[in-house]
Structure formats: structure tokens, C-alpha cells
Design a protein around this motif. Structure first.
Motif: not given
Length: 264
Positions: A46-52, A6-7, A39-41, A1-2
Motif C-alpha cells: 500500500v505504501e509503495r502504491r500510494a507513493a506512485g 492497526p492492520p 499484514p507487513a507485506e 507497519m509497526t
């Protein structure tokens, strides 16, 4: 997350997971929020889960028989239905039981079983190096984990002494592996899923050797599918064990139990 992003909130995580096709988005969002250390973790999870990636691989653990079992990426995720196999084993095991967990994966079955048995002796084995590393962390001081194919790495001193032989062997027919959800098909080792042409190849190998390892009155327990149950029962019975099939409609679980007769 940059820094400009937002968080995540619970609502935004649910929206993201729903868009990715997660059926239990609310429950998963709660688990992600409670597990992430910042927040970063959280954003990465979330990104890994959304990627499957399987939820358990994202969290780093799976709940099994009321315990948190460490599950590393690339390691088979223990299924809730397999808790039924553990419950059946617990009902059969004597105090001080010698327990062997073949195809142990994360080690969940053996750990869950010996945690409810007094003075149990646990030996676990898997052919996958990643699974062995993971299982060793879960088993810890409860027992010993060996790397190798089925019975091959077990100490010869266990022959004729095993009271409970857990063997959660792969039982998906080869041609059906491609039909599995991507979470399993892509992210779990094929050797933990593919049971050969009819799904019973590994079971046949285990059943053939099991009588020589079981103590008199000891039992082999394997999970299978409902449609394979009769052939699996015949396979276990053909090895000289007394077979029976038990079913949990609630967990949609089918277990074949083969017991070594106490008398020849």
C-alpha cells in the motif's frame, strides 16, 4: 507497519489510495489484499502504491490477454490496448508459426500469442537487461529471449523465416515524454517510451530491416497512435511491405500491419 499500527482494512486501503490519486482505488485495494501474503507485506505494498509506483510493479504481475505476466520494477508494463495487436497477430499466424517479439519488455506479447498457436516457435529480444531477465522468466520453455538492439541478437537462421514479427516499439515523441503520467515517466525505462522526434524513429529502423527477416506472406505488426497512423503506414509501405491500418475503438488501439508479398 509497526506493531502499534492497526492492520489495513479494505476501507482504509481505499481511503489511502484515493488520497494518493488512484482512480480505481476499490479495484486496486482488492488486488492488493488478494496478493499480499501477510499484514507487513500488505502495508509495504500500500505504501509503495500510494507513493506512485505502478500497480503492476507493486503486485509483481500484470494481467494481459487473460494471463498473469510477471513485471519487475523498471520493466515496461504491458498495456491492455496491446491485446488488440496480439489478436490481430493470432488471426494472421499459420500453424507452426515462427514468431519474433522485438522490444519484448516483459515478454507478454510473444507469450500471449504462442499460447494460442499450435507448435509455434518463439524468439524474443530486448535491449534492456532488466527486461530480458523478466522476459526469460515469463517465456520459460516457450521460446528463447535474446539481449540486444532490435534484430542484432537474433540468429541469422531466422532470416526469411519469420511468419509473425511483433514490434511494440516506443512511439511517444521525445517532447511528449514529459507529459506522460508519472507512473510511466518515472518508473518505466525511457528507452521503452521515447520514439524520437516524431515518435517513429524506432519504427523506421524496424521497417527497414523487416522485409529481409519475414517469410513470404509474413507480417510485421506495430502499435502506434491514431495521429501517427498514416505516417506509420507510409513508413511500413516504403520498406516494400503491403501496409494496412486496423483500429479498435473499444481499446483505443491502432495497429499497422505490413505483409511481405509472396511474389517478387
Amino acid at each position: 507497519m509497526t506493531p502499534s499500527t492497526p492492520p489495513f482494512t479494505a476501507a482504509s486501503i481505499v481511503t489511502t489510495l484515493r488520497a494518493a490519486g488512484c482512480v480505481f482505488a476499490e479495484d486496486e485495494a482488492e488486488l492488493l489484499l488478494s496478493t499480499a501474503t501477510g499484514p507487513a507485506e500488505l502495508a509495504a505494498m500500500v505504501e509503495r502504491r500510494a507513493a506512485g509506483l505502478p500497480l503492476e510493479h507493486v503486485l509483481g504481475w500484470a494481467e494481459f490477454s487473460g494471463m498473469r505476466i510477471t513485471v519487475d520494477p523498471g520493466v515496461f508494463v504491458p498495456r491492455r490496448r496491446t491485446e488488440f495487436l496480439v489478436a490481430q497477430a493470432a488471426a494472421l499466424a499459420p500453424a507452426g508459426a515462427v514468431v519474433v517479439d522485438l522490444c519484448c519488455g516483459s515478454g507478454a506479447l510473444g507469450v500471449a500469442l504462442v499460447s494460442v498457436l499450435p507448435r509455434a516457435e518463439l524468439h524474443s529480444a530486448d535491449v534492456e537487461p532488466a527486461a530480458v531477465r523478466c522476459a526469460r522468466r515469463n517465456v520459460g520453455a516457450l521460446g528463447t529471449v535474446y539481449e540486444g538492439d532490435l534484430f542484432a541478437p537474433l540468429p541469422a537462421a531466422l532470416r526469411g523465416r519469420i511468419d509473425v514479427l511483433l514490434a511494440n516499439v516506443p512511439y511517444v515523441p521525445t517532447e511528449d515524454v514529459g507529459l506522460l503520467p508519472a507512473e510511466a515517466r518515472v518508473h518505466e525505462p525511457r528507452v521503452a517510451l521515447d520514439g524520437g522526434g516524431d515518435g517513429l524513429d524506432v519504427l523506421r529502423r524496424v521497417a527497414a530491416e523487416a522485409p529481409g527477416w519475414l517469410a513470404p506472406g509474413g507480417s510485421l505488426l506495430v502499435e502506434t497512435s491514431e495521429r501517427q497512423a498514416e505516417r506509420a503506414r507510409e513508413t511500413v509501405g516504403g520498406s516494400g511491405l503491403d501496409p494496412r491500418v486496423v483500429v479498435s475503438a473499444e481499446l483505443y488501439a491502432t495497429v499497422v500491419i505490413g505483409t511481405r508479398p509472396r511474389c517478387p
